[in-house]
Design a protein around this motif. Structure first.
Motif, mmCIF file in Angstrom:
data_model
loop_
_atom_site.group_PDB
_atom_site.id
_atom_site.type_symbol
_atom_site.label_atom_id
_atom_site.label_comp_id
_atom_site.label_asym_id
_atom_site.label_seq_id
_atom_site.Cartn_x
_atom_site.Cartn_y
_atom_site.Cartn_z
ATOM 1 N N LEU A 10 0.829 -1.197 0.000
ATOM 2 C CA LEU A 10 0.000 0.000 0.000
ATOM 3 C C LEU A 10 0.870 1.256 0.000
ATOM 4 O O LEU A 10 0.609 2.200 -0.758
ATOM 5 C CB LEU A 10 -0.932 0.001 1.215
ATOM 6 N N ALA A 11 1.896 1.252 0.835
ATOM 7 C CA ALA A 11 2.781 2.406 0.892
ATOM 8 C C ALA A 11 3.502 2.607 -0.441
ATOM 9 O O ALA A 11 3.631 3.746 -0.925
ATOM 10 C CB ALA A 11 3.787 2.225 2.021
ATOM 11 N N LYS A 12 3.930 1.522 -1.085
ATOM 12 C CA LYS A 12 4.596 1.633 -2.383
ATOM 13 C C LYS A 12 3.645 2.187 -3.443
ATOM 14 O O LYS A 12 4.024 3.023 -4.262
ATOM 15 C CB LYS A 12 5.130 0.269 -2.824
ATOM 16 N N GLU A 13 2.415 1.722 -3.402
ATOM 17 C CA GLU A 13 1.412 2.197 -4.370
ATOM 18 C C GLU A 13 1.107 3.675 -4.165
ATOM 19 O O GLU A 13 0.987 4.443 -5.128
ATOM 20 C CB GLU A 13 0.139 1.368 -4.226
ATOM 21 N N LEU A 14 1.006 4.089 -2.907
ATOM 22 C CA LEU A 14 0.743 5.502 -2.627
ATOM 23 C C LEU A 14 1.890 6.376 -3.098
ATOM 24 O O LEU A 14 1.675 7.458 -3.651
ATOM 25 C CB LEU A 14 0.511 5.707 -1.128
ATOM 26 N N MET A 15 3.103 5.939 -2.889
ATOM 27 C CA MET A 15 4.256 6.731 -3.303
ATOM 28 C C MET A 15 4.382 6.768 -4.830
ATOM 29 O O MET A 15 4.851 7.752 -5.391
ATOM 30 C CB MET A 15 5.538 6.183 -2.673
ATOM 31 N N ALA A 16 3.954 5.700 -5.500
ATOM 32 C CA ALA A 16 4.020 5.678 -6.964
ATOM 33 C C ALA A 16 3.023 6.663 -7.568
ATOM 34 O O ALA A 16 3.257 7.215 -8.645
ATOM 35 C CB ALA A 16 3.757 4.266 -7.483
ATOM 36 N N GLN A 17 1.904 6.899 -6.885
ATOM 37 C CA GLN A 17 0.887 7.820 -7.399
ATOM 38 C C GLN A 17 1.220 9.276 -7.100
ATOM 39 O O GLN A 17 0.511 10.175 -7.529
ATOM 40 C CB GLN A 17 -0.482 7.471 -6.811
ATOM 41 N N LYS A 18 2.234 9.517 -6.346
ATOM 42 C CA LYS A 18 2.652 10.865 -5.967
ATOM 43 C C LYS A 18 1.489 11.650 -5.336
ATOM 44 O O LYS A 18 0.988 12.615 -5.906
ATOM 45 C CB LYS A 18 3.189 11.632 -7.181
ATOM 46 N N PRO A 19 1.024 11.206 -4.167
ATOM 47 C CA PRO A 19 -0.098 11.912 -3.528
ATOM 48 C C PRO A 19 0.325 13.286 -3.027
ATOM 49 O O PRO A 19 1.504 13.585 -2.844
ATOM 50 C CB PRO A 19 -0.471 10.999 -2.370
ATOM 51 N N ARG A 20 -0.677 14.098 -2.794
ATOM 52 C CA ARG A 20 -0.396 15.432 -2.260
ATOM 53 C C ARG A 20 0.121 15.314 -0.824
ATOM 54 O O ARG A 20 -0.084 14.310 -0.152
ATOM 55 C CB ARG A 20 -1.683 16.266 -2.272
ATOM 56 N N ARG A 21 0.771 16.361 -0.394
ATOM 57 C CA ARG A 21 1.401 16.368 0.928
ATOM 58 C C ARG A 21 0.356 16.206 2.042
ATOM 59 O O ARG A 21 0.583 15.493 3.016
ATOM 60 C CB ARG A 21 2.164 17.679 1.102
ATOM 61 N N ASN A 22 -0.792 16.852 1.903
ATOM 62 C CA ASN A 22 -1.826 16.754 2.940
ATOM 63 C C ASN A 22 -2.362 15.330 3.051
ATOM 64 O O ASN A 22 -2.673 14.863 4.145
ATOM 65 C CB ASN A 22 -2.975 17.714 2.624
ATOM 66 N N LEU A 23 -2.487 14.639 1.912
ATOM 67 C CA LEU A 23 -2.987 13.272 1.932
ATOM 68 C C LEU A 23 -1.984 12.343 2.623
ATOM 69 O O LEU A 23 -2.385 11.452 3.394
ATOM 70 C CB LEU A 23 -3.252 12.803 0.498
ATOM 71 N N VAL A 24 -0.704 12.550 2.378
ATOM 72 C CA VAL A 24 0.323 11.746 3.042
ATOM 73 C C VAL A 24 0.280 11.985 4.543
ATOM 74 O O VAL A 24 0.375 11.046 5.340
ATOM 75 C CB VAL A 24 1.724 12.057 2.469
ATOM 76 N N ARG A 25 0.121 13.217 4.935
ATOM 77 C CA ARG A 25 0.025 13.527 6.371
ATOM 78 C C ARG A 25 -1.178 12.827 6.992
ATOM 79 O O ARG A 25 -1.103 12.314 8.110
ATOM 80 C CB ARG A 25 -0.086 15.031 6.582
ATOM 81 N N LEU A 26 -2.283 12.812 6.277
ATOM 82 C CA LEU A 26 -3.486 12.157 6.787
ATOM 83 C C LEU A 26 -3.257 10.656 6.951
ATOM 84 O O LEU A 26 -3.660 10.063 7.959
ATOM 85 C CB LEU A 26 -4.662 12.426 5.845
ATOM 86 N N TYR A 27 -2.610 10.024 5.960
ATOM 87 C CA TYR A 27 -2.309 8.599 6.070
ATOM 88 C C TYR A 27 -1.367 8.314 7.234
ATOM 89 O O TYR A 27 -1.537 7.345 7.965
ATOM 90 C CB TYR A 27 -1.689 8.077 4.772
ATOM 91 N N VAL A 28 -0.377 9.149 7.400
ATOM 92 C CA VAL A 28 0.574 8.952 8.505
ATOM 93 C C VAL A 28 -0.132 9.122 9.843
ATOM 94 O O VAL A 28 0.077 8.339 10.777
ATOM 95 C CB VAL A 28 1.778 9.914 8.367
ATOM 96 N N LEU A 29 -0.968 10.146 9.932
ATOM 97 C CA LEU A 29 -1.711 10.362 11.180
ATOM 98 C C LEU A 29 -2.610 9.171 11.480
ATOM 99 O O LEU A 29 -2.667 8.694 12.623
ATOM 100 C CB LEU A 29 -2.536 11.654 11.088
ATOM 101 N N GLY A 30 -3.294 8.665 10.474
ATOM 102 C CA GLY A 30 -4.149 7.485 10.675
ATOM 103 C C GLY A 30 -3.351 6.272 11.104
ATOM 104 O O GLY A 30 -3.777 5.506 11.983
ATOM 105 N N GLY A 31 -2.182 6.081 10.492
ATOM 106 C CA GLY A 31 -1.333 4.956 10.874
ATOM 107 C C GLY A 31 -0.826 5.068 12.295
ATOM 108 O O GLY A 31 -0.795 4.084 13.041
ATOM 109 N N VAL A 32 -0.448 6.279 12.693
ATOM 110 C CA VAL A 32 0.042 6.486 14.067
ATOM 111 C C VAL A 32 -1.077 6.248 15.071
ATOM 112 O O VAL A 32 -0.875 5.602 16.107
ATOM 113 C CB VAL A 32 0.639 7.907 14.221
ATOM 114 N N LEU A 33 -2.281 6.738 14.763
ATOM 115 C CA LEU A 33 -3.414 6.512 15.670
ATOM 116 C C LEU A 33 -3.770 5.030 15.760
ATOM 117 O O LEU A 33 -4.092 4.522 16.842
ATOM 118 C CB LEU A 33 -4.624 7.324 15.228
ATOM 119 N N ALA A 34 -3.704 4.324 14.637
ATOM 120 C CA ALA A 34 -3.974 2.884 14.653
ATOM 121 C C ALA A 34 -2.929 2.147 15.482
ATOM 122 O O ALA A 34 -3.256 1.235 16.255
ATOM 123 C CB ALA A 34 -4.010 2.350 13.228
#
Length: 103
Positions: A10-34
């Motif tokens: 999933l992380a490789k796929e997200l990085m390949a799509q070049k997501p926006r910075r805010n979306l990456v922050r949201l994913y990281v925040l969700g992962g940290v909370l999980a």
């Protein structure tokens, strides 16, 4: 996400799509909370036998306290009953004496 092995693709796929910075922050925040939730769940599971033993001791102490209070109440009731019987016996003896004097 059933397993941790799915996170890497999933992380490789997200990085390949070049997501926006805010979306990456949201994913990281969700992962940290999980991860934080998983750690809290693990701590709760590890500590639950100790808290269960404490609550059992507290319940036993409360039951013993209630039994002692009931015993004290029963003793008071018996003492009051005996005292009232003694008063009735004393009053029963005096009543005829008073009647003889009054008549």
């Amino acid at each position: 996400m059933e397993t941790v092995q799915e996170l890497i693709p999933l992380a490789k796929e997200l990085m390949a799509q070049k997501p926006r910075r805010n979306l990456v922050r949201l994913y990281v925040l969700g992962g940290v909370l999980a991860l934080f939730g998983a750690v809290l769940g693990l701590m709760e599971t590890l500590c639950s036998p100790f808290t269960a033993a404490d609550s059992l001791r507290e319940r036993e102490a409360a039951v013993a306290e209630l039994q002692a209070a009931r015993e004290r109440q029963a003793l008071r009731a018996r003492a009051l009953l005996e005292k009232s019987k003694q008063l009735e016996a004393v009053q029963g003896c005096r009543a005829p004496t008073n009647r003889l004097h009054a008549s």
